[in-house]
Scaffold this motif. Structure first.
Motif, PDB file in Angstrom:
ATOM      1  N   PHE A 225      -1.364   7.058   0.392  1.00  0.00           N
ATOM      2  CA  PHE A 225      -2.049   6.890   1.672  1.00  0.00           C
ATOM      3  C   PHE A 225      -1.365   5.842   2.546  1.00  0.00           C
ATOM      4  N   GLU A 226      -2.008   5.563   3.663  1.00  0.00           N
ATOM      5  CA  GLU A 226      -1.364   4.737   4.680  1.00  0.00           C
ATOM      6  C   GLU A 226      -1.925   3.322   4.717  1.00  0.00           C
ATOM      7  N   ARG A 227      -1.164   2.453   5.371  1.00  0.00           N
ATOM      8  CA  ARG A 227      -1.604   1.101   5.701  1.00  0.00           C
ATOM      9  C   ARG A 227      -1.381   0.888   7.191  1.00  0.00           C
ATOM     10  N   ASP A 228      -2.205   0.051   7.787  1.00  0.00           N
ATOM     11  CA  ASP A 228      -2.011  -0.336   9.183  1.00  0.00           C
ATOM     12  C   ASP A 228      -1.569  -1.793   9.204  1.00  0.00           C
ATOM     13  N   ARG A 329      -0.961  12.556 -10.383  1.00  0.00           N
ATOM     14  CA  ARG A 329      -0.530  13.560  -9.413  1.00  0.00           C
ATOM     15  C   ARG A 329      -1.219  13.294  -8.081  1.00  0.00           C
ATOM     16  N   GLN A 330      -0.743  13.956  -7.033  1.00  0.00           N
ATOM     17  CA  GLN A 330      -1.306  13.726  -5.702  1.00  0.00           C
ATOM     18  C   GLN A 330      -2.796  13.993  -5.663  1.00  0.00           C
ATOM     19  N   GLU A 331      -3.225  15.058  -6.307  1.00  0.00           N
ATOM     20  CA  GLU A 331      -4.655  15.420  -6.253  1.00  0.00           C
ATOM     21  C   GLU A 331      -5.538  14.444  -7.032  1.00  0.00           C
ATOM     22  N   ASP A 332      -4.928  13.584  -7.844  1.00  0.00           N
ATOM     23  CA  ASP A 332      -5.694  12.599  -8.604  1.00  0.00           C
ATOM     24  C   ASP A 332      -5.926  11.299  -7.835  1.00  0.00           C
ATOM     25  N   LEU A 333      -5.290  11.164  -6.682  1.00  0.00           N
ATOM     26  CA  LEU A 333      -5.383   9.936  -5.906  1.00  0.00           C
ATOM     27  C   LEU A 333      -6.393  10.083  -4.776  1.00  0.00           C
ATOM     28  N   ALA A 334      -7.188   9.041  -4.556  1.00  0.00           N
ATOM     29  CA  ALA A 334      -8.205   9.068  -3.509  1.00  0.00           C
ATOM     30  C   ALA A 334      -8.408   7.665  -2.957  1.00  0.00           C
ATOM     31  N   ILE A 335      -8.966   7.603  -1.746  1.00  0.00           N
ATOM     32  CA  ILE A 335      -9.249   6.326  -1.087  1.00  0.00           C
ATOM     33  C   ILE A 335     -10.655   5.865  -1.427  1.00  0.00           C
TER      34      ILE A 335
END
Length: 617
Positions: A225-228, A329-335
Motif C-alpha cells: 500500500f501507499e504512504r503520504d 501474497r498480495q491477497e493476504d495483505l490488508a490495511i
C-alpha cells in the motif's frame, strides 16, 4: 536463514535492525566511527568494530573497512540500512564478490533506478506515467535554461543521482535560474559525485505519494500500500502517514499496480519504494499521479507501513535475502487503521530550523507510542551526522485518532539543552487543515506563522513557568495563599527571568507543565528560566557587519573576496552541517572588509567568518 549480520550503518536504523535480528536469533555486528563508540547501537550489537574517524568519508563510507570488518568477525551478510552506501551498486557488488549476502536490492536494479533520467525512460517503456520535463544529455547552462523556459515556471532542478531531498531546487522565475542551477550542481557534486541535473515541471498543489514494494528471488512482487509524505520542509520529509488521506480504492489500485510494474521492470528484489508526485488540486486522481523516482532500499518511514499491515519489513528483508519467498501474497495483505510518523530533529524552528548540537542532559519520550531513536539521555548530538533524534510512530483506528495521538506524543517530548522541533510537530499534527487532510508539500511554508514559534516565550509559557516554579521553590503553605480571594480565582504576581530578561507574570491557573531545575517543558518546547545561557542555534552579528557562524559546520563555498562591494541580501558564504546547507547573506550594502575562512574549513558555532563594512567598493 542468515546466521550473522554486519550492519553497515549507525544510530536509529542500526538499532532497528538489531531488534529484529535478535528476535530471529541472528548474531549482529555493529561498525562505528570513533565518536560513535558510546552510542546505544554499539552496545546493543553482539560485536562492534571501529572503522574510522568521525567524518563519514573516513568511516561509514569506507567500503574496504566495512568488508574487512565483515571478514574479521565472520559475518555472513551485510545490511546497509538507509543512507550511506545503501544504494551504492559498487558496494553491493563488492559484498557479493566477497562471498557475503547483500541484504538489499540487486546491483543492476540499483543502477537502473539510481539515475533519474534513465529511470524515467525505463518507466515510460513499462507504461508508468512520468512527470513532464527535460532528461537530455546536454547539460550546458544555456540548454538547461532554455528547457526550463520552455516547460514554464515554476520548475524543479533535480540532481540526476540525487535522493533524500539533496540536489533539488525549486525555481520560481527565470531570473533565479542560474543561481539555483549553480547551487544544485554544487550540492549534487558534493553529495553524489555527479553534478548532472534534469528539469521537471513543478506541480502547483503537489502531494508526495509513495508505494512500498517488495520482491523476492523467485520473481514475485507485491505492494504494501501507499504512504503520504507531503508534509515536507526543504524537500525533507517531516510527517509521514499511511494510508494517504483522500485515496479512493480505484486510485489506490492504479498507483499500486503502477508501482508493481515499475519494480518488475527492473527485476526488483527486496524492499523498495516507488515515489510519485500527485496534483492534489482536485483531490487524488489516477490520471494526475506521476512517477518521480525509486528508492532501492528500506525507507526511514517504513514503520507506518508496518503499523497498518502488521508486518516486520526488516524480517521480510532478511528472509528474502536468505532465499525464501515473500512471507505473504498480495491477497493476504490488508490495511488496518491509520499510522503516522514524525521525525524529531535536533534543530531550532525559531531560528530558521538551524541544526542544534550538544549534550542531551534531558531526553524523555512519551509512553504508549513506538519510538525509534539512535540516542539516549546523557549522550550527545554531534555535527557529523543526520540531526534526527527519534521517530515518533503512532497508530489509531482513524486518521483523526492517529493525528490526535501524534500531537499529544510530540507535546510530551522533553529535550534539553539541544533544541528540537517537537513543539512544531505538535502544532502541525493538531492543525485544523492537517487534521482535515488539506495537505500538500507547501503546507509548512504556507502555515509557518502558526506552526513556528517566536523567539520570546508566549503568555501561556510565562504563566506555566509561574505556576510551576513558584510552588517548587516555596516551602511555606501559608505563603502559597498570597493573593487568595474568596470570590475570585487566586492570583499570584511572579517575576520570571527568561535568559536574563525579567517578566512579570500573574499566575491564575496551573497548566500541565513540568519544571526541572530552571527549565520548563511545555507542549514540546523547552524554556530556560534562570541565568542567561548560550543559545545553541547561534546567530549573526548583523548590526556591526560581523558574519558569525550560526552553527558548527564546514565552509563549502566562499562567494566573495576581500574588498568586494556587496548588496544587502547578497550571498557571501555557504555552510554545511548535518545534511543542511545554510547561505550567509550580507546584512547591508557595503564592502567585504575581511574574510576569515576558506572553503573546506570546519568551524565551530559563533566563529567570525567575515565582516562587512559600510563604504563603496
Amino acid at each position: 536463514m542468515i546466521d550473522s549480520l554486519l550492519i553497515a550503518n549507525r544510530g536509529e536504523i542500526a538499532r532497528r535492525i538489531i531488534r529484529t535480528a535478535r528476535r530471529l536469533g541472528i548474531r549482529t555486528i555493529a561498525v562505528h566511527s570513533d565518536v560513535d563508540a558510546g552510542m546505544p547501537f554499539v552496545r546493543e550489537a553482539d560485536e562492534a568494530v571501529c572503522i574510522g574517524t568521525a567524518a563519514a568519508a573516513d568511516s561509514y563510507l569506507r567500503q574496504d573497512r566495512l568488508l574487512d570488518a565483515a571478514r574479521a568477525t565472520g559475518a555472513q551478510a551485510i545490511h546497509p540500512g538507509y543512507g550511506f552506501l545503501s544504494e551504492n551498486a559498487e558496494f553491493a557488488e563488492a559484498v557479493v564478490a566477497a562471498g557475503l549476502v547483500w541484504v538489499g536490492a540487486p546491483p543492476a536494479s540499483i543502477r537502473a533506478m539510481g539515475l533519474k533520467d534513465a529511470a524515467k525512460e525505463r518507466m515510460i517503456a513499462a507504461g508508468v506515467p512520468v512527470t513532464p520535463g527535460y532528461l537530455g544529455a546536454d547539460q550546458s547552462p544555456d540548454r538547461l535554461r532554455a528547457e526550463a523556459d520552455s516547460i514554464g515556471y515554476p520548475v524543479l532542478i533535480k540532481a540526476v543521482a540525487g535522493g533524500g531531498g539533496k540536489g533539488m531546487r525549486k525555481v520560481d522565475a527565470a531570473a533565479d535560474f542560474d543561481a539555483m542551477l549553480e547551487s544544485c550542481k554544487r550540492e549534487a557534486a558534493a553529495s553524489f559525485g555527479d553534478d548532472r541535473v534534469l528539469i521537471e515541471k513543478y506541480i502547483l498543489s503537489p502531494r508526495h505519494i509513495e508505494v512500498q514494494v517488495f520482491g523476492d528471488t523467485m520473481g514475485n512482487v507485491v505492494h504494501l500500500f501507499e504512504r503520504d509524505c507531503s508534509l515536507q520542509r526543504r524537500h525533507q520529509k517531516v510527517i509521514e502517514e499511511a494510508p494517504a488521506p483522500g485515496m479512493d480504492p480505484e486510485t489506490r489500485a492504479a498507483i499500486c499496480d503502477a508501482a508493481v510494474r515499475a519494480a518488475k521492470a527492473v527485476d526488483y528484489v527486496g524492499a523498495g519504494t516507488i515515489e510519485f508526485i500527485a496534483d492534489g488540486s482536485e483531490g487524488l486522481r489516477a490520471d494526475r499521479i506521476w512517477f518521480m523516482e525509486m528508492n532501492t532500499r528500506l525507507q526511514v518511514e517504513h514503520p507506518v507501513t508496518e503499523a497498518i499491515t502488521g508486518q516486520d519489513l526488516v524480517e521480510w528483508q532478511l528472509r528474502v535475502a536468505s532465499g525464501e519467498p515473500l512471507p505473504l501474497r498480495q491477497e493476504d495483505l490488508a490495511i488496518d487503521g491509520w499510522a503516522m510518523e514524525a521525525r524529531l530533529y535536533a534543530e531550532n524552528p525559531a531560528s530558521g530550523f538551524l541544526p542544534s548540537t550538544g549534550p542531551l542532559d534531558r531526553l524523555r519520550f512519551p509512553a504508549g507510542v513506538r519510538i525509534d531513536s539512535g540516542v539516549e539521555e546523557g549522550g550527545e548530538v554531534t555535527p557529523f551526522y543526520d540531526p534526527m533524534i527519534a521517530k515518533l510512530i503512532v497508530h489509531g483506528d482513524t486518521r483523526a485518532a492517529a493525528a490526535a495521538k501524534l500531537a499529544e506524543a510530540a507535546r510530551q517530548v522533553q529535550v534539553w539543552p539541544v533544541r528540537t522541533n517537537a513543539g512544531f510537530l505538535a502544532r502541525a499534527a493538531a492543525d485544523g487543515d492537517f487534521v482535515a487532510g488539506r495537505i500538500d508539500t507547501g503546507f509548512i511554508e504556507r502555515h509557518a506563522d502558526r506552526l513556528i514559534p517566536g523567539t520570546a516565550p508566549s503568555e501561556a509559557v510565562l504563566q506555566a513557568a509561574a505556576a510551576a516554579i513558584v510552588p517548587a521553590r516555596s516551602g511555606d503553605p501559608w505563603q502559597d495563599l498570597v493573593g487568595f480571594r474568596a470570590n475570585a480565582p487566586a492570583v499570584r504576581r511572579v517575576e520570571v527571568e527568561v535568559d536574563g530578561t525579567p517578566y512579570l507574570v500573574e499566575r491564575t491557573v496551573a497548566p500541565a507543565a513540568t519544571i526541572d531545575g530552571d527549565v520548563l517543558y511545555l507542549d514540546g518546547e523547552a524554556w530556560s528560566f534562570g541565568p542567561p545561557r548560550a543559545d545553541h542555534a547561534g546567530g549573526t552579528g548583523e548590526g556591526d557587519g560581523a558574519i558569525m557562524s550560526p552553527m558548527p559546520g564546514r565552509v563549502i563555498a566562499v562567494l566573495v573576496k576581500e574588498g568586494q562591494a556587496v548588496a544587502r541580501g547578497e550571498r557571501l558564504l555557504v555552510l554545511e552541517a548535518m545534511k543542511m546547507e545554510q547561505a550567509l547573506l550580507a546584512p547591508f550594502d557595503g564592502v567585504v572588509g575581511a574574510l576569515k575562512v576558506a572553503a573546506g574549513e570546519q568551524v565551530p558555532e559563533g566563529t567570525l567568518l567575515a565582516r562587512i563594512e559600510v563604504g563603496e567598493g
